[in-house]
Write a protein that holds these residues in place. Structure first.
Motif, PDB file in Angstrom:
ATOM      1  N   ARG A 115       0.835  -1.211   0.000  1.00  0.00           N
ATOM      2  CA  ARG A 115       0.000   0.000   0.000  1.00  0.00           C
ATOM      3  C   ARG A 115       0.870   1.262   0.000  1.00  0.00           C
ATOM      4  O   ARG A 115       0.665   2.181  -0.787  1.00  0.00           O
ATOM      5  CB  ARG A 115      -0.888  -0.040   1.243  1.00  0.00           C
ATOM      6  N   VAL A 143       1.525   4.242  -2.972  1.00  0.00           N
ATOM      7  CA  VAL A 143       1.411   5.685  -2.776  1.00  0.00           C
ATOM      8  C   VAL A 143       2.701   6.375  -3.221  1.00  0.00           C
ATOM      9  O   VAL A 143       2.674   7.404  -3.909  1.00  0.00           O
ATOM     10  CB  VAL A 143       1.078   5.998  -1.297  1.00  0.00           C
ATOM     11  N   SER A 156       3.029   6.546  -6.920  1.00  0.00           N
ATOM     12  CA  SER A 156       2.167   7.572  -7.527  1.00  0.00           C
ATOM     13  C   SER A 156       2.852   8.932  -7.534  1.00  0.00           C
ATOM     14  O   SER A 156       2.663   9.725  -8.452  1.00  0.00           O
ATOM     15  CB  SER A 156       0.809   7.644  -6.808  1.00  0.00           C
ATOM     16  N   PHE A 208       4.082   6.804 -11.469  1.00  0.00           N
ATOM     17  CA  PHE A 208       3.898   5.410 -11.875  1.00  0.00           C
ATOM     18  C   PHE A 208       2.520   4.903 -11.476  1.00  0.00           C
ATOM     19  O   PHE A 208       1.945   5.345 -10.486  1.00  0.00           O
ATOM     20  CB  PHE A 208       4.958   4.507 -11.216  1.00  0.00           C
ATOM     21  N   LYS A 209       2.029   3.966 -12.274  1.00  0.00           N
ATOM     22  CA  LYS A 209       0.863   3.191 -11.859  1.00  0.00           C
ATOM     23  C   LYS A 209       1.365   1.937 -11.145  1.00  0.00           C
ATOM     24  O   LYS A 209       2.491   1.493 -11.383  1.00  0.00           O
ATOM     25  CB  LYS A 209       0.042   2.784 -13.083  1.00  0.00           C
ATOM     26  N   GLY A 242      -4.779  -2.529  -2.558  1.00  0.00           N
ATOM     27  CA  GLY A 242      -5.675  -2.374  -3.701  1.00  0.00           C
ATOM     28  C   GLY A 242      -6.439  -1.061  -3.675  1.00  0.00           C
ATOM     29  O   GLY A 242      -6.818  -0.531  -4.723  1.00  0.00           O
ATOM     30  N   GLN A 243      -6.637  -0.508  -2.487  1.00  0.00           N
ATOM     31  CA  GLN A 243      -7.387   0.752  -2.357  1.00  0.00           C
ATOM     32  C   GLN A 243      -6.644   1.940  -2.974  1.00  0.00           C
ATOM     33  O   GLN A 243      -7.255   2.979  -3.234  1.00  0.00           O
ATOM     34  CB  GLN A 243      -7.682   1.036  -0.876  1.00  0.00           C
ATOM     35  N   VAL A 244      -5.340   1.811  -3.152  1.00  0.00           N
ATOM     36  CA  VAL A 244      -4.555   2.927  -3.705  1.00  0.00           C
ATOM     37  C   VAL A 244      -3.739   2.497  -4.930  1.00  0.00           C
ATOM     38  O   VAL A 244      -2.800   3.198  -5.317  1.00  0.00           O
ATOM     39  CB  VAL A 244      -3.619   3.541  -2.645  1.00  0.00           C
ATOM     40  N   ALA A 245      -4.099   1.358  -5.510  1.00  0.00           N
ATOM     41  CA  ALA A 245      -3.389   0.873  -6.690  1.00  0.00           C
ATOM     42  C   ALA A 245      -4.254   1.063  -7.931  1.00  0.00           C
ATOM     43  O   ALA A 245      -5.480   1.143  -7.837  1.00  0.00           O
ATOM     44  CB  ALA A 245      -3.033  -0.598  -6.522  1.00  0.00           C
ATOM     45  N   ASP A 246      -3.610   1.125  -9.078  1.00  0.00           N
ATOM     46  CA  ASP A 246      -4.366   1.258 -10.317  1.00  0.00           C
ATOM     47  C   ASP A 246      -5.109  -0.037 -10.644  1.00  0.00           C
ATOM     48  O   ASP A 246      -6.249  -0.008 -11.089  1.00  0.00           O
ATOM     49  CB  ASP A 246      -3.402   1.614 -11.453  1.00  0.00           C
ATOM     50  N   HIS A 283      -0.778   6.909   9.984  1.00  0.00           N
ATOM     51  CA  HIS A 283      -0.672   6.082   8.781  1.00  0.00           C
ATOM     52  C   HIS A 283      -1.501   4.825   8.999  1.00  0.00           C
ATOM     53  O   HIS A 283      -1.011   3.849   9.582  1.00  0.00           O
ATOM     54  CB  HIS A 283       0.792   5.733   8.487  1.00  0.00           C
ATOM     55  N   LEU A 284      -2.734   4.843   8.548  1.00  0.00           N
ATOM     56  CA  LEU A 284      -3.618   3.692   8.706  1.00  0.00           C
ATOM     57  C   LEU A 284      -3.538   2.805   7.462  1.00  0.00           C
ATOM     58  O   LEU A 284      -3.281   3.287   6.361  1.00  0.00           O
ATOM     59  CB  LEU A 284      -5.057   4.147   8.941  1.00  0.00           C
ATOM     60  N   GLY A 289      -5.979   0.619   6.282  1.00  0.00           N
ATOM     61  CA  GLY A 289      -7.196   0.280   5.552  1.00  0.00           C
ATOM     62  C   GLY A 289      -7.625  -1.161   5.737  1.00  0.00           C
ATOM     63  O   GLY A 289      -8.296  -1.729   4.875  1.00  0.00           O
TER      64      GLY A 289
END
Lengths: 358, 358
Positions: free
Chosen positions: B21, B25, B28, B32-33, B46-50, B334-335, B337
């Motif tokens: 995760r 970040v 990004s 980059f993706k 997955g919450q912050v990935a393309d 820094h959580l 998720g």
């Protein structure tokens, strides 16, 4: 704190550009998921968001599904169509609220609002036709600047009037859109305050930054700005006045002209602001996280700055400088994931951390 | 720099936990993706990935499609099945490379490698049965600790042997897995160095952090660590030796025991490391971005620290302290998720920025 959104909740963001992207990243640090609503395909924010809805603001079904999927709605830009806001607001809270949008969407309304608060603005007049423009020019004088009341940003929808004989040409450039004439302000420099207000009314401001524009687009923001202690305090008090008057929740950008007669408000933006990007490398809680904290009902960061920073925007083919900038010590890179560079397009910014504060 | 991956490229990450995760970040920020490969559904990364592929490491088709969709492959954990690595490596570069994985996946191989480099380790012996354990205990003595050679982390797969008569019980706890006996080291404290090596061989280290564990899990990391100038230099030289020996590309964590006889290597981890999380709020380029820079062939950050930091892990229901921690000044949240807290599960960490460096 009863209103504090729990980690795992989803924050809906209208707009999928770089501001939405950096809001998404900040939301992830607090354990939130984000859902982007954006008409354009493959938005930069989508690369770091949990979900993306690709649909227009006139698509009621898409708006309803979006509102149903999120816990609170915020936005990265102020020009959201009223019909979309009406529909969304009937389902989920929108933060910052409608009043901030109503005022900042229209330059005339905004300047009147600021004046009513007792804040200084540039002289201005409502322009509906040649006659009102002539009358305004007689009072405000030239040089001055004609701007559309709505949908202007980064120098778009503006025409300078160097002398009264250029008035007709400038009016034509507005293409019939309702406009406003603004007098020039004789200022030494521009600063901006990035201020935040929480759900329970607490306010926190970041240190003002000093802005330099190039071709109508922000080029650099430097903190600390050249300001006296008194000016710094004034800037913060003015921002606080605006936030309270709007019963605002979130981050607001306030651009100010520094003049011998005091600080004059140029404009306000009801969102995170390009001139606040320096906070990513100058503060423990940056403007993006501050905004998410506010809209989620969390306590705000205190805005304290740990470093001096110079933020520089990379526009269009400035992006080709990345390999060189990546080799520079204390230079933090922030790319926006945009596929194609274009004239005037903001592609990235860098934050140069100049020296630590003692 | 010919090897420098262009912004817009996709970095494949094996593993979708908090390290993946935070790598996403960081990626990004460089434009980059990211594409996460993870067997478990709805991974934090997955919450912050393309993109996310949900599939097992034995799923050859999924692995092939993943490799085809990315430009370079990295990972957040070292215990990736060999067959998956073989398949992936035939299609795209894996960084850090196979040698680092081969060595760090096996405690016996790792300790032998370190010893061969001339670095100090705890005394150790290969354990295959009761006879080899008895012989090792006679040499190394008790108290000592029996560990499985593979798949151990956060204190799992370990049994302490307080006295020789507990040997059989400890061996039974290994359930027949190949094991290693390690002698206890009499150390004053543990530090770790987060070190990075780029594609062209350049090395950069972050300032060593001092680690405190609780129930076998990292509790806090404090920078600066209590170390003499000489020890600090030793730590960095040791990390450099390991990186070069492995022809390493990426970030490596090196845990060291501080003893009167010098620094003793506890273990190495071929990835970003929990004890390097402080860099997020102490450095302009943090360990996650440093890792992405390395695997993308970009210049490394120099590792300079601008603030003192204490990182604290939030385990299980420590996450309930978030409302209170959010009110604390200079405390960066820094959580991860994660939907559900469980005993021993890392849910978040905080970085307390203690005081700026001068």
């Amino acid at each position: 704190m009863t209103d504090m959104l729990s980690p795992g909740a989803t924050i809906g963001i209208l707009g999928g550009g770089q501001l939405g992207r950096m809001l998404s990243v900040a939301a992830s640090r607090l354990g939130f998921k984000t859902h982007i609503f954006e008409p354009g395909a493959n938005p930069p924010a989508g690369q770091v968001a949990d979900r993306v809805t690709t649909a227009g603001y006139e698509d009621a079904e898409a708006l309803k599904a979006f509102a149903a999927a999120v816990d609170v709605i915020t936005y990265e830009f102020e020009n959201i169509p009223t019909s979309a806001l009406d529909l969304l607001e009937s389902q989920k809270p929108i933060r910052p609220g409608r009043e901030a949008l109503r005022i900042s969407q229209d330059r005339l309304t905004e300047k009147t609002f600021l004046q009513d608060l007792g804040l200084q603005t540039a002289p201005f007049a409502d322009i509906t036709d040649q006659a009102s423009l002539d009358a305004a020019l007689a009072e405000i004088g030239a040089p001055s600047i004609l701007k559309t009341r709505r949908f202007g940003y980064d120098g778009k929808g503006q025409a300078r009037i160097k002398a009264p004989e250029h008035a007709a040409e400038a009016l034509a450039a507005m293409a019939g859109a309702p406009s406003i004439l603004e007098g020039f302000v004789n200022f030494s420099h521009e600063v901006s305050v990035i201020a935040a207000r929480g759900v329970s009314g607490e306010i926190a401001c970041f240190d003002p930054g000093e802005n330099v524009h190039r071709d109508g687009i922000l080029h650099t923001t430097t903190v600390p700005a050249k300001l006296s202690t008194g000016q710094r305090m004034d800037a913060v008090l003015m921002a606080g006045k605006i936030l309270n008057a709007l019963d605002y929740v979130g981050v607001l950008g306030v651009e100010l002209f520094v003049t011998p007669q005091g600080l004059i408000v140029n404009e306000i933006a009801p969102r995170v602001h390009n001139s606040g990007h320096w906070t990513q490398n100058g503060c423990t809680v940056d403007q993006f996280e501050q905004h998410i904290r506010a809209v989620a009902g969390w306590p705000l960061g205190d805005g304290q700055r740990h470093s001096d920073v110079v933020m520089e925007n990379l526009i269009d083919d400035d992006i080709d400088r990345i390999p060189e900038l990546a080799r520079e010590a204390n230079c933090a890179l922030h790319l926006y994931g945009k596929a194609e560079a274009k004239p005037g397009r903001k592609m990235a910014h860098v934050n140069r951390v100049v020296k630590p504060q003692e």
